[in-house]
Design an enzyme around this catalytic site. Sequence first.
Site, PDB file in Angstrom:
ATOM      1  N   GLY A 240     -32.074  23.532   5.412  1.00  0.00           N
ATOM      2  CA  GLY A 240     -31.201  22.395   5.129  1.00  0.00           C
ATOM      3  C   GLY A 240     -29.744  22.642   5.477  1.00  0.00           C
ATOM      4  N   HIS A 241     -28.941  21.596   5.316  1.00  0.00           N
ATOM      5  CA  HIS A 241     -27.525  21.684   5.656  1.00  0.00           C
ATOM      6  C   HIS A 241     -26.798  22.683   4.760  1.00  0.00           C
ATOM      7  CE1 HIS A 241     -26.811  17.879   2.982  1.00  0.00           C
ATOM      8  NE2 HIS A 241     -27.729  18.640   2.502  1.00  0.00           N
TER       9      HIS A 241
END
Lengths: 354, 354, 354
Positions: A240-241
């Site tokens: 994920g970011h």
Amino acid sequence: MRITLEEVARHVGGRVVGDGSIVLSGVAGIKEARPGQLTFLSNPKYERFLATTRASAVVVSPEHSGAGPDATPLLVAENPYVAFAQAVELFSGTTIAPPAGVHPAAVVAPSAILGTEVSIGPHAVVMDGARIGDRSVLHPGVCIGRDVVVGSDTVIHPNVSVAASSAVGDRVIIHAGTVIGSDGFGFAREEEGHRKVPQIGNVVIEDDVEIGANVCIDRATVGTTRIGRGTKIDNLVQIGHNVVVGEGALIVAQVGISGSTEVGRGVVLAGQAGIAGHIEIGDGAMVGAQSGVTKSVLPGERVSGYPAQRHSVSKRILACMRELPSLFRRVRDLERRIVRIESEGECQGPAKGR
Amino acid sequence: MRITLEEVARHVGGRVVGDGSIVLSGVAGIKEARPGQLTFLSNPKYERFLATTRASAVVVSPEHSGAGPDATPLLVAENPYVAFAQAVELFSGTTIAPPAGVHPAAVVAPSAILGTEVSIGPHAVVMDGARIGDRSVLHPGVCIGRDVVVGSDTVIHPNVSVAASSAVGDRVIIHAGTVIGSDGFGFAREEEGHRKVPQIGNVVIEDDVEIGANVCIDRATVGTTRIGRGTKIDNLVQIGHNVVVGEGALIVAQVGISGSTEVGRGVVLAGQAGIAGHIEIGDGAMVGAQSGVTKSVLPGERVSGYPAQRHSVSKRILACMRELPSLFRRVRDLERRIVRIESEGECQGPAKGR
Amino acid sequence: MRITLEEVARHVGGRVVGDGSIVLSGVAGIKEARPGQLTFLSNPKYERFLATTRASAVVVSPEHSGAGPDATPLLVAENPYVAFAQAVELFSGTTIAPPAGVHPAAVVAPSAILGTEVSIGPHAVVMDGARIGDRSVLHPGVCIGRDVVVGSDTVIHPNVSVAASSAVGDRVIIHAGTVIGSDGFGFAREEEGHRKVPQIGNVVIEDDVEIGANVCIDRATVGTTRIGRGTKIDNLVQIGHNVVVGEGALIVAQVGISGSTEVGRGVVLAGQAGIAGHIEIGDGAMVGAQSGVTKSVLPGERVSGYPAQRHSVSKRILACMRELPSLFRRVRDLERRIVRIESEGECQGPAKGR
């Protein structure tokens, strides 16, 4: 390619037990090996095959140096798997590298900068402002976005997409279909629905990283999603970011790491594990397969289960679970016995006013 | 880009506490922010960083409007995350859109219809009968199948495949590597093996949907697999044939939804959850990470675990599981004590004819 | 296309109950069907829709041959799902096959050998030494590596990558974005980090296999990763190096199979299951959704849970888990009662020297 066992031993830094002059033509698994091939024993599960393998020689650890049947020469090495890896290199010879140069069916923006001996396959795209380091290879269908920097000696397999502003280091390998720099999953809930939070950060892949096929690594909302030097990522992993992965981690297939989590150096995340967002997995920690990690893990700790806890605790709980049906029987038995005692007690006991 | 805090506050509809004239040059996370940057506090986990952040200003909710250290100006907003999203938009400025027009290395069928200002990148393919709406962007390597309809202002990232007869709405974003309209997994078991059931339905992606990278959405066997307006789907999600997802749902990474299941409006499916086929997830329901949902979920219900049940029940069961080793000890202790009581009872009790 | 029910019955080998002369224009699900359409009842969950469907005819099994409302004609077949599949084929008619020939925007190496009537779409690549069998179709963006052999009547959807030395059989279907022949995840731990073990084996996909979208099948370290004849693989599945899957297996979406594991004939692996490395799943075994299989499974066995065990045992354990909160209450109650008995015993019992 035909090499003697003695030559292999010299190449991998091991010693021969038995006839070192036998000629080997290749490598194979211990179950599949045929005469003329070299195999290895590293997984203890396969010890039983040592007696039956048809291989002409076996790489073993010092503890097995006397275990082979009389006829099978051994190559004894401290780390048989490393030695086997080196032997495989020896036998695999030089793989045919794609030719240097830009294929006429590739599209390279005029402002992109290519190093020496770069190979860009058909239908690859390199956008404005991108830089590709010396000897790096872009296989067919690779898409390198604006202002992406790719280091030297890096190999990017077919149909990989590296989105704008990402940076990929030296000697990186990215397998087919992987996506680097897709938008993070960031939405702010408003009354009318989900408002997209612009994802304006980037992704940095450090040197010597290997990334499997069909992996996704999202760009940071702001700042950088980072994969540390020497880390190896298997297929179909989701990162994920704003995740930061330290150096030398191993992330096995189908793992998911939620946004903003920090994964330390040398961490091992086994297959299909899920890691919650905004937590820390300490250096050297190990997370078991299919675990669900909901809070931070201390350095060196080994966790498993859902929610993940210390592996020794999880194991004890799993052992208890297997005994649950018998525990229910035991409790039912206790209940029957206590009822009997209570009723006997009433018979025996002093008449309580009744 | 340099904007004062006051200007940001006006843009996002918040109020300034402190010096609104300070000049900001960008946005960053609360841990990473440097002087000159704006950050935000939304996740309570990060409250402790409010005192130490080096950011020049922080977006906070009204409850934190007095909490900042004297020196750090605050931007107070009802929903700090929404306000931050708006601020990011302000600072990110205009991203460089790919140029309108069809790249000479793209292949567009003569019968395809393109709207105005459509951008079609190199090596994209638009097949016969497809229509692409105004201002939509097809990045490199995108493949749009026969008779596909793509709306306006939609962005499709590299190497996405949208198979024949699918429909994609307006303002949709599809990230790289995603596959829309692959065949559903439908086989009828015959004596000679598995007979493929032709998959002749399609996929409809409604307006304002965002779909992550390397997602798979299968076409319906017959009829339509549908993703409702405003729904957001993260990376590596699997959506089976004939699934219908309502409006405004959030489907987090690596979730799998089996065939013919209906997912209601505003449902949240957390990461790696698996949903069985032919069931209904009611409007507004929430499914916990890694859950396995085997039967229908009522509207508004929150479920978790395997098999998924009401979250409050799952939590109690998990709490019990953690106590299992001690429960076993307690039962063992009870058994010992009851044996003692029983044997004492025999000593004490009336001589039963022995 | 307009066909009478009688004609459909003749095609699928079933018999009509009711008016066989009605004209049908298509097929649909039992809930969505409109007048003029044929539907089917196979899943018992949908029995209740038999009375309310608007379809003009329903394919049912013999046990439902009397159950339809008077007005709805039935098509009775031994296996309604197979019969429906055949009916769908009838109504779907001939799908428009891509035209034979090599698209001018494809790149085919001079040394590659193409069979008759092969169709190679725009931006596909066929590398040196590859062979493509008669009538096979490579959709846009497909990348076929060096020395790959693809059989006849095989369809490979957009942006699939089949890496060097792999072999794909006849009548195989590979959906978009799938990667065949990426390197296995093999690293030997050395002091300086993880040393890559060269992956010099290949992948063999036998005849009549279907592989979903965004699947990954890794090449063997040495030897072959093999998918047996007639096996069907759903989307986003991970198959590690040296895995061997037998004939006619069904592998549902998001399953992961670790390296060197052998999966027998006709095995069913339900969605999101994870299979450890170096084990055997016996012929005909079934693995439940989301299970974690850590050791070998006997032929014909049905397992589920984590760690996976016999399904009957897992089910009993799950049932026990649901009762855990009440079990804790029962043990607490026993403890209270035994304390009371013990204290009463002390009162009642003989004075032990006190």
